[in-house]
Design a protein around this motif. Sequence first.
Motif, mmCIF file in Angstrom:
data_model
loop_
_atom_site.group_PDB
_atom_site.id
_atom_site.type_symbol
_atom_site.label_atom_id
_atom_site.label_comp_id
_atom_site.label_asym_id
_atom_site.label_seq_id
_atom_site.Cartn_x
_atom_site.Cartn_y
_atom_site.Cartn_z
ATOM 1 N N GLU A 134 -16.362 -11.498 -5.669
ATOM 2 C CA GLU A 134 -14.899 -11.447 -5.761
ATOM 3 C C GLU A 134 -14.394 -10.355 -4.831
ATOM 4 O OE1 GLU A 134 -11.204 -11.337 -6.071
ATOM 5 O OE2 GLU A 134 -12.104 -13.012 -7.144
ATOM 6 N N GLU A 135 -13.903 -10.777 -3.672
ATOM 7 C CA GLU A 135 -13.506 -9.822 -2.639
ATOM 8 C C GLU A 135 -12.358 -8.927 -3.097
ATOM 9 O OE1 GLU A 135 -12.356 -9.635 2.084
ATOM 10 O OE2 GLU A 135 -12.463 -11.574 1.094
ATOM 11 N N ASN A 136 -11.364 -9.492 -3.746
ATOM 12 C CA ASN A 136 -10.200 -8.710 -4.151
ATOM 13 C C ASN A 136 -10.607 -7.509 -5.013
ATOM 14 O OD1 ASN A 136 -7.289 -8.216 -4.536
ATOM 15 N ND2 ASN A 136 -7.734 -8.805 -6.639
ATOM 16 N N ALA A 137 -11.468 -7.741 -5.996
ATOM 17 C CA ALA A 137 -11.874 -6.668 -6.908
ATOM 18 C C ALA A 137 -13.128 -5.939 -6.436
ATOM 19 C CB ALA A 137 -12.104 -7.233 -8.304
ATOM 20 N N ARG B 102 -7.505 4.388 -3.454
ATOM 21 C CA ARG B 102 -8.070 3.903 -4.721
ATOM 22 C C ARG B 102 -7.418 4.635 -5.883
ATOM 23 N NH1 ARG B 102 -14.248 4.778 -4.369
ATOM 24 N NH2 ARG B 102 -13.546 6.789 -3.618
ATOM 25 N N SER C 71 1.803 -8.018 -6.103
ATOM 26 C CA SER C 71 1.609 -7.311 -4.837
ATOM 27 C C SER C 71 0.449 -7.899 -4.038
ATOM 28 C CB SER C 71 1.329 -5.829 -5.114
ATOM 29 O OG SER C 71 -0.007 -5.648 -5.546
ATOM 30 N N THR C 72 0.191 -7.268 -2.906
ATOM 31 C CA THR C 72 -0.925 -7.662 -2.041
ATOM 32 C C THR C 72 -2.076 -6.663 -2.097
ATOM 33 O OG1 THR C 72 0.082 -6.521 -0.164
ATOM 34 C CG2 THR C 72 0.610 -8.873 -0.430
ATOM 35 N N VAL C 73 -2.013 -5.670 -2.992
ATOM 36 C CA VAL C 73 -3.094 -4.692 -3.073
ATOM 37 C C VAL C 73 -4.295 -5.289 -3.793
ATOM 38 C CG1 VAL C 73 -1.562 -2.681 -2.993
ATOM 39 C CG2 VAL C 73 -2.234 -3.617 -5.201
ATOM 40 N N ASN C 74 -5.482 -4.825 -3.423
ATOM 41 C CA ASN C 74 -6.704 -5.251 -4.109
ATOM 42 C C ASN C 74 -6.774 -4.543 -5.450
ATOM 43 O OD1 ASN C 74 -7.451 -6.794 -1.920
ATOM 44 N ND2 ASN C 74 -8.692 -5.201 -1.016
ATOM 45 N N ASN D 236 0.839 -1.209 0.000
ATOM 46 C CA ASN D 236 0.000 0.000 0.000
ATOM 47 C C ASN D 236 0.867 1.249 0.000
ATOM 48 O OD1 ASN D 236 -2.488 -1.179 -0.204
ATOM 49 N ND2 ASN D 236 -2.909 -1.149 1.980
ATOM 50 N N SER E 87 -8.650 -4.611 -9.724
ATOM 51 C CA SER E 87 -9.498 -5.129 -10.788
ATOM 52 C C SER E 87 -8.829 -4.761 -12.098
ATOM 53 C CB SER E 87 -10.892 -4.508 -10.734
ATOM 54 O OG SER E 87 -11.612 -4.837 -11.914
#
Length: 110
Positions: free
Chosen positions: A45-48, A14, A95-98, A3, A100
């Motif tokens: 889809e939690e990530n996106a 965002r 990476s670990t960022v969410n 992040n 789409s």
Amino acid sequence: MDNERFFGMSRTSRMIAIETGWYERVKKGSIYRYIFDAADFELEEENAGYHVSRRPVIPMEVQRIDDLITAILNEGIELRITPSLQPLREQVLKSTVNFSMIRMRNARQE
């Protein structure tokens, strides 16, 4: 850590990134925001952050958004304009960022 790497230079969490070749289309384009009852949807889809309904739904409201760049900025979203999305894509995928990437098929292929 990720992040900080992607968002540390700004106060947002965002980001929307577009390629330079899409700038005029985004600037002149319009989209429609459909407002639905959240109770009709479940997280797919939690990530996106994708939510779906398993049954037909009718929007409570439809809003036309004409000035897309101003709308993005007014939401507190960082807008990045880059010649190619591919370098960013490669870094985000590691990476670990969410994220789409639903429209990456429209990106320039290098």
